[in-house]
Scaffold this motif. Sequence first.
Motif, PDB file in Angstrom:
ATOM      1  N   ASP A   1       3.927   2.857  -5.623  1.00  0.00           N
ATOM      2  CA  ASP A   1       4.489   3.419  -4.391  1.00  0.00           C
ATOM      3  C   ASP A   1       3.961   4.829  -4.155  1.00  0.00           C
ATOM      4  O   ASP A   1       3.619   5.197  -3.025  1.00  0.00           O
ATOM      5  CB  ASP A   1       6.018   3.469  -4.456  1.00  0.00           C
ATOM      6  N   LEU A   2       3.910   5.618  -5.223  1.00  0.00           N
ATOM      7  CA  LEU A   2       3.452   7.004  -5.109  1.00  0.00           C
ATOM      8  C   LEU A   2       1.980   7.075  -4.732  1.00  0.00           C
ATOM      9  O   LEU A   2       1.583   7.861  -3.867  1.00  0.00           O
ATOM     10  CB  LEU A   2       3.700   7.751  -6.424  1.00  0.00           C
ATOM     11  N   VAL A   3       1.157   6.246  -5.369  1.00  0.00           N
ATOM     12  CA  VAL A   3      -0.275   6.238  -5.077  1.00  0.00           C
ATOM     13  C   VAL A   3      -0.504   5.774  -3.640  1.00  0.00           C
ATOM     14  O   VAL A   3      -1.302   6.366  -2.905  1.00  0.00           O
ATOM     15  CB  VAL A   3      -1.035   5.360  -6.088  1.00  0.00           C
ATOM     16  N   GLY A   4       0.197   4.734  -3.226  1.00  0.00           N
ATOM     17  CA  GLY A   4       0.066   4.253  -1.855  1.00  0.00           C
ATOM     18  C   GLY A   4       0.471   5.300  -0.842  1.00  0.00           C
ATOM     19  O   GLY A   4      -0.183   5.487   0.189  1.00  0.00           O
ATOM     20  N   GLU A   5       1.543   6.019  -1.156  1.00  0.00           N
ATOM     21  CA  GLU A   5       2.012   7.100  -0.274  1.00  0.00           C
ATOM     22  C   GLU A   5       0.948   8.182  -0.139  1.00  0.00           C
ATOM     23  O   GLU A   5       0.690   8.684   0.964  1.00  0.00           O
ATOM     24  CB  GLU A   5       3.301   7.675  -0.872  1.00  0.00           C
ATOM     25  N   VAL A   6       0.308   8.547  -1.248  1.00  0.00           N
ATOM     26  CA  VAL A   6      -0.745   9.568  -1.225  1.00  0.00           C
ATOM     27  C   VAL A   6      -1.919   9.096  -0.383  1.00  0.00           C
ATOM     28  O   VAL A   6      -2.432   9.846   0.471  1.00  0.00           O
ATOM     29  CB  VAL A   6      -1.207   9.910  -2.662  1.00  0.00           C
ATOM     30  N   LEU A   7      -2.363   7.857  -0.587  1.00  0.00           N
ATOM     31  CA  LEU A   7      -3.501   7.340   0.176  1.00  0.00           C
ATOM     32  C   LEU A   7      -3.201   7.329   1.674  1.00  0.00           C
ATOM     33  O   LEU A   7      -4.027   7.755   2.482  1.00  0.00           O
ATOM     34  CB  LEU A   7      -3.876   5.935  -0.301  1.00  0.00           C
ATOM     35  N   ARG A   8      -2.009   6.854   2.023  1.00  0.00           N
ATOM     36  CA  ARG A   8      -1.647   6.799   3.445  1.00  0.00           C
ATOM     37  C   ARG A   8      -1.548   8.197   4.050  1.00  0.00           C
ATOM     38  O   ARG A   8      -2.052   8.458   5.137  1.00  0.00           O
ATOM     39  CB  ARG A   8      -0.337   6.052   3.630  1.00  0.00           C
ATOM     40  N   ARG A   9      -0.896   9.115   3.328  1.00  0.00           N
ATOM     41  CA  ARG A   9      -0.731  10.483   3.826  1.00  0.00           C
ATOM     42  C   ARG A   9      -2.089  11.157   4.033  1.00  0.00           C
ATOM     43  O   ARG A   9      -2.328  11.782   5.063  1.00  0.00           O
ATOM     44  CB  ARG A   9       0.129  11.288   2.852  1.00  0.00           C
ATOM     45  N   GLU A  10      -2.983  11.005   3.073  1.00  0.00           N
ATOM     46  CA  GLU A  10      -4.304  11.623   3.176  1.00  0.00           C
ATOM     47  C   GLU A  10      -5.120  10.990   4.302  1.00  0.00           C
ATOM     48  O   GLU A  10      -5.806  11.691   5.041  1.00  0.00           O
ATOM     49  CB  GLU A  10      -5.059  11.519   1.842  1.00  0.00           C
ATOM     50  N   ARG A  11      -5.035   9.673   4.448  1.00  0.00           N
ATOM     51  CA  ARG A  11      -5.762   8.994   5.524  1.00  0.00           C
ATOM     52  C   ARG A  11      -5.280   9.469   6.885  1.00  0.00           C
ATOM     53  O   ARG A  11      -6.066   9.808   7.771  1.00  0.00           O
ATOM     54  CB  ARG A  11      -5.593   7.470   5.399  1.00  0.00           C
ATOM     55  N   LYS A  12      -3.968   9.519   7.058  1.00  0.00           N
ATOM     56  CA  LYS A  12      -3.406   9.952   8.342  1.00  0.00           C
ATOM     57  C   LYS A  12      -3.693  11.419   8.618  1.00  0.00           C
ATOM     58  O   LYS A  12      -3.915  11.807   9.762  1.00  0.00           O
ATOM     59  CB  LYS A  12      -1.911   9.659   8.382  1.00  0.00           C
ATOM     60  N   ALA A  13      -3.701  12.251   7.571  1.00  0.00           N
ATOM     61  CA  ALA A  13      -4.004  13.667   7.747  1.00  0.00           C
ATOM     62  C   ALA A  13      -5.428  13.864   8.255  1.00  0.00           C
ATOM     63  O   ALA A  13      -5.713  14.829   8.968  1.00  0.00           O
ATOM     64  CB  ALA A  13      -3.812  14.420   6.427  1.00  0.00           C
TER      65      ALA A  13
END
Length: 138
Positions: free
Chosen positions: A26-38
């Motif tokens: 969950d944490l890794v997925g959250e990081v990937l999504r946050r960085e992609r959207k940023a």
Amino acid sequence: MIPLRPVPTAAPGPSGAPPGEPLWRDLVGEVLRRERKAQGRTLKEMSEASRISLAYLSEVERGRKEASSEVLAAAARALGLTLADVLALAGERLVSLTAARSRTGAPGAARGHRPVRTALPARRTGPAGPMGGVLLAA
């Protein structure tokens, strides 16, 4: 048989973890999504850049799939990051969530979870220690 985790008394969260206890995926997925959207990038753009299928990448971002280190490295490179960057960001998030839980009364402790010990207790080497009552820390 000793279970790896105590059986939760409350209903598990959406990913199967006890409430308030995040899973690494969950944490890794959250990081990937946050960085992609940023970066203002779409899932499709990242999928093409990383050569990871769009469906699988979506599952990884939502914490539904436990991605291999090769997949995570490819996703990180597509974002201009290293695997170490992604893991460090996920680790920082885990630390902040754990600290927030402990400040709010550590709900896991009430369900039988033991807090993680950060240091081992002092250990004596004899009845009075090696030098008349001095304790050695391990």
